[in-house]
Design a protein around this motif. Structure first.
Motif, short mmCIF file in Angstrom:
data_model
loop_
_atom_site.label_atom_id
_atom_site.label_comp_id
_atom_site.label_asym_id
_atom_site.label_seq_id
_atom_site.Cartn_x
_atom_site.Cartn_y
_atom_site.Cartn_z
N LYS A 64 1.66 5.47 -3.96
CA LYS A 64 0.57 6.29 -3.56
C LYS A 64 0.34 5.97 -1.98
N ALA A 65 -0.48 7.00 -1.43
CA ALA A 65 -0.44 6.93 0.13
C ALA A 65 -1.95 6.88 0.35
N ARG A 66 -2.53 7.49 1.46
CA ARG A 66 -3.67 7.19 1.76
C ARG A 66 -4.89 7.71 0.77
N PHE A 67 -6.10 7.01 0.64
CA PHE A 67 -6.91 7.28 -0.44
C PHE A 67 -6.56 7.20 -1.78
N ALA A 68 -5.31 6.39 -2.14
CA ALA A 68 -4.78 6.39 -3.29
C ALA A 68 -4.16 7.47 -3.97
N ILE A 69 -3.88 8.49 -3.01
CA ILE A 69 -3.40 9.86 -3.58
C ILE A 69 -1.81 9.79 -3.73
N SER A 70 -1.29 10.11 -4.75
CA SER A 70 0.16 9.69 -5.19
C SER A 70 0.76 10.52 -4.37
N ARG A 71 2.09 10.05 -3.81
CA ARG A 71 3.04 10.76 -3.10
C ARG A 71 3.97 11.53 -3.95
N PHE A 72 3.91 11.00 -5.36
CA PHE A 72 4.81 11.68 -6.25
C PHE A 72 4.03 12.38 -7.41
N TYR A 84 9.40 16.62 -15.11
CA TYR A 84 9.61 16.64 -13.70
C TYR A 84 9.04 15.67 -12.80
N LEU A 85 9.71 15.33 -11.62
CA LEU A 85 8.98 14.41 -10.59
C LEU A 85 9.16 14.76 -9.30
N GLN A 86 8.07 15.53 -8.79
CA GLN A 86 7.89 15.97 -7.31
C GLN A 86 7.73 14.73 -6.48
N MET A 87 8.59 14.52 -5.63
CA MET A 87 8.48 13.33 -4.79
C MET A 87 8.49 14.01 -3.43
N THR A 88 7.29 13.53 -2.65
CA THR A 88 7.33 14.02 -1.03
C THR A 88 6.83 12.80 -0.25
N SER A 89 7.00 13.00 1.06
CA SER A 89 6.62 11.98 1.97
C SER A 89 7.75 10.59 1.59
N LEU A 90 8.83 10.98 1.33
CA LEU A 90 9.74 9.94 0.81
C LEU A 90 9.80 8.71 2.04
#
Length: 124
Positions: A64-72, A84-90
């Protein structure tokens, strides 16, 4: 015989994105919850994301990133028996072998099936 096969892993730079796929095949009557786990060298396998049969998701705090929003983002296509697993900001700490997991019914037997894993390496 039930088989889960992951794909989509690879080498990506920090800040990049990857999309993992997992295909279930074999004598499957139904698939309940599905999940993605990962295991980094020297560490225990951990749950990364889970998704129920009706699409509800949950994520481990470390993705999870800022504001508890998941990067995945986990998603599934029940008709295709895919998850599927979309992964961002790895980040480099996301480096691990990623495993697909499914709770399913096969030949009137409930079982938990695992894929063989796909390597994700985050490095510059």
């Amino acid at each position: 015989q039930v088989q889960l096969v992951e794909s989509g892993g690879g080498l990506v730079q920090p800040g990049g994105s990857l999309r993992l796929s997992c295909a279930a095949s074999g004598s499957i009557f139904s698939i309940n919850a599905m999940a993605w786990y990962r295991q980094a060298p020297g560490k225990e396998r951990e749950l990364v994301a889970g998704i129920t049969s009706d699409g509800r998701t949950n994520y481990v705090d470390s993705v999870k990133a800022r504001f508890a929003i998941s990067r995945f983002t986990a998603s599934r296509d029940n008709a295709k028996k895919m998850v599927y697993l979309q992964m961002t900001s790895l980040k480099p700490e996301d480096t691990a072998v990623y495993y697909c997991n499914a709770q399913l019914t096969s030949d009137s037997t409930r079982l938990v099936s695992w894929g063989q894993g796909t390597q994700v390496t985050v490095s510059s």
